[in-house]
Design an enzyme around this catalytic site. Structure first.
Site, PDB file in Angstrom:
ATOM      1  N   ASN A 201       0.858  -1.192   0.000  1.00 58.00           N
ATOM      2  CA  ASN A 201       0.000   0.000   0.000  1.00 58.00           C
ATOM      3  C   ASN A 201       0.899   1.248   0.000  1.00 58.00           C
ATOM      4  O   ASN A 201       1.652   1.479   0.944  1.00 58.00           O
ATOM      5  CB  ASN A 201      -0.893  -0.045   1.248  1.00 58.00           C
ATOM      6  CG  ASN A 201      -1.848   1.126   1.310  1.00 58.00           C
ATOM      7  OD1 ASN A 201      -1.475   2.252   1.020  1.00 58.00           O
ATOM      8  ND2 ASN A 201      -3.078   0.877   1.695  1.00 58.00           N
TER       9      ASN A 201
ATOM     10  N   HIS B  13       0.918   6.104   1.765  1.00 60.36           N
ATOM     11  CA  HIS B  13       1.690   6.979   2.656  1.00 60.36           C
ATOM     12  C   HIS B  13       2.757   7.798   1.941  1.00 60.36           C
ATOM     13  O   HIS B  13       3.220   8.806   2.462  1.00 60.36           O
ATOM     14  CB  HIS B  13       2.298   6.176   3.802  1.00 60.36           C
ATOM     15  CG  HIS B  13       1.243   5.723   4.768  1.00 60.36           C
ATOM     16  ND1 HIS B  13       0.569   6.609   5.568  1.00 60.36           N
ATOM     17  CD2 HIS B  13       0.718   4.505   5.011  1.00 60.36           C
ATOM     18  CE1 HIS B  13      -0.318   5.935   6.283  1.00 60.36           C
ATOM     19  NE2 HIS B  13      -0.259   4.657   5.959  1.00 60.36           N
TER      20      HIS B  13
ATOM     21  N   ARG C  83       3.182  18.690   1.886  1.00 64.04           N
ATOM     22  CA  ARG C  83       3.801  19.898   1.330  1.00 64.04           C
ATOM     23  C   ARG C  83       3.119  20.382   0.060  1.00 64.04           C
ATOM     24  O   ARG C  83       3.480  21.409  -0.480  1.00 64.04           O
ATOM     25  CB  ARG C  83       5.279  19.613   1.012  1.00 64.04           C
ATOM     26  CG  ARG C  83       6.213  19.820   2.166  1.00 64.04           C
ATOM     27  CD  ARG C  83       6.212  21.296   2.581  1.00 64.04           C
ATOM     28  NE  ARG C  83       7.057  21.496   3.726  1.00 64.04           N
ATOM     29  CZ  ARG C  83       8.324  21.873   3.664  1.00 64.04           C
ATOM     30  NH1 ARG C  83       8.898  22.083   2.506  1.00 64.04           N
ATOM     31  NH2 ARG C  83       9.005  22.031   4.767  1.00 64.04           N
TER      32      ARG C  83
ATOM     33  N   HIS D 288      -5.779   3.679  -1.893  1.00 64.62           N
ATOM     34  CA  HIS D 288      -7.107   4.016  -1.384  1.00 64.62           C
ATOM     35  C   HIS D 288      -7.461   5.424  -1.873  1.00 64.62           C
ATOM     36  O   HIS D 288      -6.801   6.390  -1.509  1.00 64.62           O
ATOM     37  CB  HIS D 288      -7.050   3.964   0.157  1.00 64.62           C
ATOM     38  CG  HIS D 288      -8.350   4.217   0.836  1.00 64.62           C
ATOM     39  ND1 HIS D 288      -8.497   4.096   2.196  1.00 64.62           N
ATOM     40  CD2 HIS D 288      -9.568   4.585   0.363  1.00 64.62           C
ATOM     41  CE1 HIS D 288      -9.756   4.374   2.528  1.00 64.62           C
ATOM     42  NE2 HIS D 288     -10.418   4.681   1.440  1.00 64.62           N
TER      43      HIS D 288
ATOM     44  N   ARG E 196      -9.622   8.109  -1.219  1.00 66.45           N
ATOM     45  CA  ARG E 196     -10.568   8.545  -0.175  1.00 66.45           C
ATOM     46  C   ARG E 196     -11.453   9.675  -0.684  1.00 66.45           C
ATOM     47  O   ARG E 196     -11.028  10.467  -1.534  1.00 66.45           O
ATOM     48  CB  ARG E 196      -9.788   9.035   1.061  1.00 66.45           C
ATOM     49  CG  ARG E 196      -9.075   7.945   1.824  1.00 66.45           C
ATOM     50  CD  ARG E 196      -8.467   8.529   3.093  1.00 66.45           C
ATOM     51  NE  ARG E 196      -9.505   8.955   4.018  1.00 66.45           N
ATOM     52  CZ  ARG E 196      -9.892   8.261   5.090  1.00 66.45           C
ATOM     53  NH1 ARG E 196      -9.295   7.129   5.393  1.00 66.45           N
ATOM     54  NH2 ARG E 196     -10.832   8.717   5.872  1.00 66.45           N
TER      55      ARG E 196
ATOM     56  N   ARG F 232      -7.259  12.861   0.875  1.00 67.87           N
ATOM     57  CA  ARG F 232      -6.176  13.344   1.745  1.00 67.87           C
ATOM     58  C   ARG F 232      -4.799  12.832   1.309  1.00 67.87           C
ATOM     59  O   ARG F 232      -3.793  13.385   1.697  1.00 67.87           O
ATOM     60  CB  ARG F 232      -6.438  12.974   3.201  1.00 67.87           C
ATOM     61  CG  ARG F 232      -6.323  11.518   3.520  1.00 67.87           C
ATOM     62  CD  ARG F 232      -6.333  11.280   5.014  1.00 67.87           C
ATOM     63  NE  ARG F 232      -7.616  11.558   5.607  1.00 67.87           N
ATOM     64  CZ  ARG F 232      -8.033  10.999   6.745  1.00 67.87           C
ATOM     65  NH1 ARG F 232      -7.259  10.175   7.390  1.00 67.87           N
ATOM     66  NH2 ARG F 232      -9.216  11.271   7.233  1.00 67.87           N
TER      67      ARG F 232
ATOM     68  N   GLU G  53      -8.860   0.512  -3.075  1.00 67.76           N
ATOM     69  CA  GLU G  53      -9.786   0.577  -1.937  1.00 67.76           C
ATOM     70  C   GLU G  53     -10.668   1.798  -2.084  1.00 67.76           C
ATOM     71  O   GLU G  53     -10.176   2.877  -2.455  1.00 67.76           O
ATOM     72  CB  GLU G  53      -9.009   0.711  -0.629  1.00 67.76           C
ATOM     73  CG  GLU G  53      -8.103  -0.442  -0.325  1.00 67.76           C
ATOM     74  CD  GLU G  53      -7.271  -0.152   0.920  1.00 67.76           C
ATOM     75  OE1 GLU G  53      -7.468   0.886   1.566  1.00 67.76           O
ATOM     76  OE2 GLU G  53      -6.416  -0.982   1.220  1.00 67.76           O
TER      77      GLU G  53
ATOM     78  N   THR H 177      -8.302   3.715   8.519  1.00 67.94           N
ATOM     79  CA  THR H 177      -9.508   2.888   8.545  1.00 67.94           C
ATOM     80  C   THR H 177      -9.576   2.136   9.867  1.00 67.94           C
ATOM     81  O   THR H 177      -8.734   1.294  10.148  1.00 67.94           O
ATOM     82  CB  THR H 177      -9.470   1.888   7.362  1.00 67.94           C
ATOM     83  OG1 THR H 177      -8.998   2.574   6.212  1.00 67.94           O
ATOM     84  CG2 THR H 177     -10.833   1.311   7.095  1.00 67.94           C
TER      85      THR H 177
ATOM     86  N   GLU I 187     -11.240  -9.184   2.925  1.00 65.28           N
ATOM     87  CA  GLU I 187      -9.981  -8.821   3.563  1.00 65.28           C
ATOM     88  C   GLU I 187     -10.273  -8.700   5.052  1.00 65.28           C
ATOM     89  O   GLU I 187     -11.114  -7.884   5.467  1.00 65.28           O
ATOM     90  CB  GLU I 187      -9.422  -7.494   3.014  1.00 65.28           C
ATOM     91  CG  GLU I 187      -8.110  -7.141   3.712  1.00 65.28           C
ATOM     92  CD  GLU I 187      -7.366  -5.983   3.054  1.00 65.28           C
ATOM     93  OE1 GLU I 187      -7.580  -5.713   1.863  1.00 65.28           O
ATOM     94  OE2 GLU I 187      -6.559  -5.356   3.771  1.00 65.28           O
TER      95      GLU I 187
ATOM     96  N   HIS J  79      -4.044  -4.434   7.836  1.00 65.13           N
ATOM     97  CA  HIS J  79      -4.141  -3.314   8.768  1.00 65.13           C
ATOM     98  C   HIS J  79      -3.251  -3.558   9.986  1.00 65.13           C
ATOM     99  O   HIS J  79      -3.457  -4.496  10.740  1.00 65.13           O
ATOM    100  CB  HIS J  79      -5.567  -3.035   9.251  1.00 65.13           C
ATOM    101  CG  HIS J  79      -5.683  -1.623   9.747  1.00 65.13           C
ATOM    102  ND1 HIS J  79      -5.990  -0.570   8.923  1.00 65.13           N
ATOM    103  CD2 HIS J  79      -5.459  -1.096  10.952  1.00 65.13           C
ATOM    104  CE1 HIS J  79      -5.978   0.540   9.608  1.00 65.13           C
ATOM    105  NE2 HIS J  79      -5.644   0.260  10.849  1.00 65.13           N
TER     106      HIS J  79
HETATM  107  N1  PXP Z   1      -5.983  -2.926   3.995  1.00 68.51           N
HETATM  108  C1  PXP Z   1      -6.947  -1.973   4.044  1.00 68.51           C
HETATM  109  C2  PXP Z   1      -8.305  -2.321   3.548  1.00 68.51           C
HETATM  110  C3  PXP Z   1      -6.668  -0.678   4.539  1.00 68.51           C
HETATM  111  O1  PXP Z   1      -7.639   0.249   4.574  1.00 68.51           O
HETATM  112  C4  PXP Z   1      -5.352  -0.384   4.955  1.00 68.51           C
HETATM  113  C5  PXP Z   1      -5.038   0.994   5.462  1.00 68.51           C
HETATM  114  O2  PXP Z   1      -5.130   1.913   4.438  1.00 68.51           O
HETATM  115  C6  PXP Z   1      -4.379  -1.394   4.844  1.00 68.51           C
HETATM  116  C7  PXP Z   1      -4.730  -2.657   4.394  1.00 68.51           C
HETATM  117  C8  PXP Z   1      -2.948  -1.148   5.214  1.00 68.51           C
HETATM  118  O3  PXP Z   1      -2.859  -0.910   6.563  1.00 68.51           O
HETATM  119  P1  PXP Z   1      -1.465  -0.436   7.185  1.00 68.51           P
HETATM  120  O4  PXP Z   1      -1.140   0.875   6.565  1.00 68.51           O
HETATM  121  O5  PXP Z   1      -1.751  -0.364   8.646  1.00 68.51           O
HETATM  122  O6  PXP Z   1      -0.453  -1.492   6.829  1.00 68.51           O
END
Ligand code: PXP
Length: 263
Positions: free
Chosen positions: A9, A12, A20, A45, A47, A51, A72, A103, A153, A216
């Site tokens: 994922n 981040h 910034r 994701h 959103r 964000r 997502e 989430t 999931e 997660h």
């Molecule tokens: N799976 C889903 C459905 C999520 O919403 C997230 C968080 O965005 C993740 C996995 C990844 O979670 P983490 O960033 O805590 O590894």
């Protein structure tokens, strides 16, 4: 044992960029590095509040990713329309609250049954397979199947929090999880129960013919527990990989996670 797929994922990376509002770090560079370093899938994701990932990121990632993209999204008409047009390899329906940091829990498919069914049908009309991000309960597995999802999931947030409260300095830090500030023996038995719930849900989902992913809060310290559950065939991991990449670089961080998640 079946192969484990690692979904990286990269939200981040966009969080840092948006802090910034510049074009650095480059999300496409993160995509390339993750693809080259052992990821099996890219997870992002989109959103409602945009964000981190922006619409243009989704378009570019879809255009340039050599790997399948797991997109997502919330059950929201406008977002679902975008997703239907973009046609990711899979859509994962997740709950979204504007004020949340991340989430926080699984999708409430019991209170929002009609909305979930509608979203799944809409995505299926565009030939997009659907995964539901749900809490690990037998009832949620059965309802997910009834609603027509191909995959679930399992939300591993509770497991991850209990693990961290038991095995790290978290209880002594500013980020202690107040709701589970229990003595160690209590944390230990709750952790065991959380793992059992994940295992039972995964086994049940598998019997129902659902594919099973988990995600997660998974990290380099706790992911071995997921590796023991053979019904889980995919892990989606973001925070811990991107956090480690600050010190090791993204390539090394993905490679290390891949090593831990290879069966
Ligand atoms: N799976 C889903 C459905 C999520 O919403 C997230 C968080 O965005 C993740 C996995 C990844 O979670 P983490 O960033 O805590 O590894």
């Amino acid at each position: 044992m079946s192969k484990m797929n690692l979904g990286v994922n990269i939200d981040h990376v966009a969080v840092l960029r948006e802090a910034r509002q510049v074009n650095d770090p480059d999300i496409l560079q993160a995509l390339y590095v993750a693809c080259e370093s052992g990821a099996d899938q890219i997870t992002i994701h989109l959103r409602e509040d945009r964000r981190h990932i922006q619409d243009v990121d989704v378009k570019n990632i879809m255009a340039f990713s050599k790997l399948p993209v797991n997109l997502e999204c919330a059950i929201d008409k406008k977002i679902l329309e975008i997703v239907s047009k973009i046609k990711p390899h899979r859509a994962t329906l997740v709950p979204e609250k504007r004020e949340e940091v991340t989430t926080e829990g699984g999708l409430d498919i019991f209170s929002y049954e009609d909305e979930t069914r509608y979203a799944i049908e809409l995505l299926h009309d565009s030939i997009i397979p659907v995964s539901l991000f749900v809490d690990p309960s037998i009832a949620a597995m059965e309802r997910s199947k009834e609603l027509g999802a191909e995959m679930v999931e399992l939300h591993t947030g509770l497991f991850a929090n209990l693990f961290a409260m038991l095995h790290s300095n978290l209880p002594h830090s500013n980020h202690s999880v107040k709701e589970i500030e229990f003595p160690r023996y209590e944390l230990s038995s709750r952790l065991e129960k959380a793992l059992e719930d994940i295992k039972y849900a995964a086994t049940h989902a598998n019997k129902l013919g659902l594919e099973v992913a988990a995600g997660h809060g998974l990290n380099y310290h706790n992911v071995h527990e997921m590796m023991k559950i053979e019904e889980i065939i995919e892990l989606n991991i973001g925070q811990s990989i991107i956090a480690r990449s600050v010190f090791t670089g993204l390539s090394e961080a993905v490679k290390e996670m891949k090593k831990l998640t290879t069966r």
